[in-house]
Design a protein around this motif. Structure first.
Motif, PDB file in Angstrom:
ATOM      1  N   SER A 135      49.947  92.827  44.580  1.00  0.00           N
ATOM      2  CA  SER A 135      50.529  94.234  44.505  1.00  0.00           C
ATOM      3  C   SER A 135      52.047  94.581  44.769  1.00  0.00           C
ATOM      4  CB  SER A 135      49.573  95.164  44.062  1.00  0.00           C
ATOM      5  OG  SER A 135      49.256  96.279  43.919  1.00  0.00           O
ATOM      6  N   ASP A 136      53.304  95.480  44.135  1.00  0.00           N
ATOM      7  CA  ASP A 136      54.403  96.059  44.660  1.00  0.00           C
ATOM      8  C   ASP A 136      53.724  97.446  45.484  1.00  0.00           C
ATOM      9  OD1 ASP A 136      55.084  93.284  44.201  1.00  0.00           O
ATOM     10  OD2 ASP A 136      55.947  94.035  42.538  1.00  0.00           O
ATOM     11  N   ASN A 137      52.705  98.378  45.085  1.00  0.00           N
ATOM     12  CA  ASN A 137      52.204  99.466  45.387  1.00  0.00           C
ATOM     13  C   ASN A 137      52.344  99.586  46.843  1.00  0.00           C
ATOM     14  OD1 ASN A 137      50.270 102.094  44.743  1.00  0.00           O
ATOM     15  ND2 ASN A 137      52.014 101.893  43.710  1.00  0.00           N
ATOM     16  N   TYR A 138      52.838 100.875  47.387  1.00  0.00           N
ATOM     17  CA  TYR A 138      52.717 100.944  48.188  1.00  0.00           C
ATOM     18  C   TYR A 138      50.781 101.340  48.899  1.00  0.00           C
ATOM     19  CZ  TYR A 138      53.647 104.001  52.966  1.00  0.00           C
ATOM     20  OH  TYR A 138      52.566 104.109  53.915  1.00  0.00           O
ATOM     21  N   ASN A 139      50.247 101.803  48.321  1.00  0.00           N
ATOM     22  CA  ASN A 139      49.041 102.131  48.902  1.00  0.00           C
ATOM     23  C   ASN A 139      47.919 101.219  48.261  1.00  0.00           C
ATOM     24  OD1 ASN A 139      49.123 104.937  49.714  1.00  0.00           O
ATOM     25  ND2 ASN A 139      48.933 106.142  47.913  1.00  0.00           N
ATOM     26  N   GLU A 140      47.718 100.267  46.812  1.00  0.00           N
ATOM     27  CA  GLU A 140      47.250  99.355  46.405  1.00  0.00           C
ATOM     28  C   GLU A 140      47.293  98.459  47.998  1.00  0.00           C
ATOM     29  OE1 GLU A 140      44.827  97.661  44.153  1.00  0.00           O
ATOM     30  OE2 GLU A 140      45.128  99.375  44.473  1.00  0.00           O
ATOM     31  N   ARG A 141      48.766  98.127  47.584  1.00  0.00           N
ATOM     32  CA  ARG A 141      48.549  96.877  49.347  1.00  0.00           C
ATOM     33  C   ARG A 141      47.507  97.187  50.209  1.00  0.00           C
ATOM     34  NH1 ARG A 141      55.007  96.352  49.326  1.00  0.00           N
ATOM     35  NH2 ARG A 141      55.107  94.664  47.804  1.00  0.00           N
TER      36      ARG A 141
END
Length: 456
Positions: A135-141
């Motif tokens: 993933s590239d998402n800040y919180n999903e990481r």
């Protein structure tokens, strides 16, 4: 570039290899040094030197594996084939290291440890880099790394149940029995976990990587300030964790007087880590990753001195203290790995290359170096103060010195971590801006590729 939320069952399948990874990591710090220094007869100084040299070997293998995994994908993707290739190497080395036939020499230990670390490097770097690329998402990481860290922490109590059971039944040659049982656990679980991972989790398609000369590649890394801060913090956290792991059995046995249940109580420490990971993640969503790391660091500055208040032989107080010490056990590893994905975005924006494997190789390298230096420094320090790993052979002042080293190490290291991460420059806003620029460049590259050659 997608940033969709991954399902829980798919993340569980992905995180499975973290169980044997932790089953390897903890015994190397907690049980193997004492086993080879004591029953195998190599001595404290020799074992400390061997483990330090074996970890320093990672200075070569970690960056090399990171570069290789980035540059040589297969039809399976960028990471999965390296994970599969690590399995046979790890199975052989785990058997030789955990189930040795006495007598052994320092050359035997250092030789098999070198190859064990090569296989471990192949597995851990490939798995962490793949996690960052999901993933590239800040919180999903952070969520992905939280799953992975939870499974890694789950692997610890699973493998610790083995020596805990052996300690309770009082097996003959207890040290050898519990180390051998851990080795067999690794041999049985590793291929199953990797098989589930490979079958149920596909890799994202990677984009073509533009050429990058060595000077530009090195220059981009050297001037990456967030990378330097993160690696320094990771080194200190690795030092503190390995130092405590290498001293825990001694502290629990000779100072707390609970050696018969030491492994069982260590389970509570890691269950505390698992329990508090969701809390840490929610806190990071509100405060940001680096501020949460600072908060965890300050907690580990203030809380460890409580260890001095544990009454000798009191299992309940020791268990309570270990539970709250476990609050931080998953914090730094989860958030450091999530933050490294953000740091790699800076490099990708500058170089055009997605060098995730290399960046995670640097992260594992600093943690291993911290651990290597810690084991050597701790064992030399214990030898210097006259500590002897035998019941009844230490004076009260020597045991006090052991406790001082045990408490002072996390206090000093975590104070430095909090100072280093105080002004970390990447938060949610900065990372979203990085991804926006990368996505815009990706669209431009696609349009240029699809544009007919006769058009300007």
């Amino acid at each position: 570039m997608t940033s969709s939320r991954l399902s829980g069952w798919r993340l569980a399948a992905f995180s499975g290899p973290a169980i044997p990874i932790s089953a390897l990591g903890l015994p190397i710090g907690v049980y193997l040094p004492q086993f080879y220094a004591g029953p195998m007869g190599l001595g404290l100084a020799a074992v400390g030197t061997v483990f330090m040299l074996a970890r320093l070997w990672d200075v070569v293998t970690d960056p090399m594996m990171g570069i290789i995994s980035d540059r040589f994908p297969s039809r399976w993707g960028r990471r999965r084939h390296w994970i599969v290739l690590s399995v046979p190497l790890l199975l052989v080395c785990a058997y030789m290291v955990f189930v040795p036939t006495a007598p052994v020499t320092s050359f035997y230990l250092i030789g098999w440890m070198f190859f064990l670390y090569i296989g471990w490097t192949m597995l851990t770097i490939s798995h962490m880099a793949w996690a960052a690329e999901l993933s590239d998402n800040y919180n999903e990481r952070s969520r992905i790394q939280g799953y992975r860290e939870a499974f890694q922490l789950l692997g610890v109590p699973l493998v610790l149940l083995i020596p805990a059971i052996i300690e309770r039944i009082g097996a003959e040659n207890m040290e050898a029995a519990r180390v051998a049982a851990i080795g067999w656990f690794i041999v049985l679980v590793l291929p199953v976990a990797v098989g589930v991972n490979i079958l149920f989790v596909p890799e994202r398609k990677s984009t073509p990587q533009p050429p990058l000369d060595i000077k530009a590649a090195v220059r981009a890394i050297l001037r990456n300030l967030p990378l330097r801060r993160l690696l320094a913090a990771d080194f200190l956290s690795g030092f503190a964790g390995a130092a405590l792991a290498s001293m825990y059995i001694y502290e629990a046995t000779y100072v707390w007087g609970i050696g018969s249940v030491a492994s069982f109580l260590l389970l509570i420490y890691f269950f505390g880590g698992i329990i508090f990971i969701p809390v840490v993640l929610k806190l990071s969503y509100r405060l940001g990753k680096h501020r949460t790391v600072v908060a965890a660091g300050l907690f580990n500055v203030l809380f460890p001195p409580v260890i001095f208040l544990i009454p000798e032989g009191n299992y309940y107080v020791a268990a309570l203290v270990l539970l709250f010490l476990g609050v931080n056990v998953g914090t730094t590893t989860t958030l450091y790995r999530s933050m490294m994905a953000d740091v790699a975005d800076i490099d990708e924006l500058e170089t055009g290359q997605r060098r995730t494997g290399l960046f995670y190789a640097l992260l594992t390298l600093t943690q291993k170096l911290g651990g290597a230096v810690a084991v050597g420094v701790v064992f030399w320090t214990l030898a210097l103060i006259g500590f002897v790993p035998e019941q009844g052979q230490n004076t009260p002042s020597t045991l006090t010195g052991l406790s001082l080293v045990f408490v002072a190490t996390p206090v000093i290291c975590n104070a430095l971590v909090a100072a280093i991460m105080w002004k970390f420059p990447i938060g949610l806003v900065e990372q979203e801006e990085l991804r926006r620029k990368l996505d815009e460049r990706f669209v431009e590259e696609v349009e240029q590729t699809e544009r007919p050659p006769n058009l300007p």
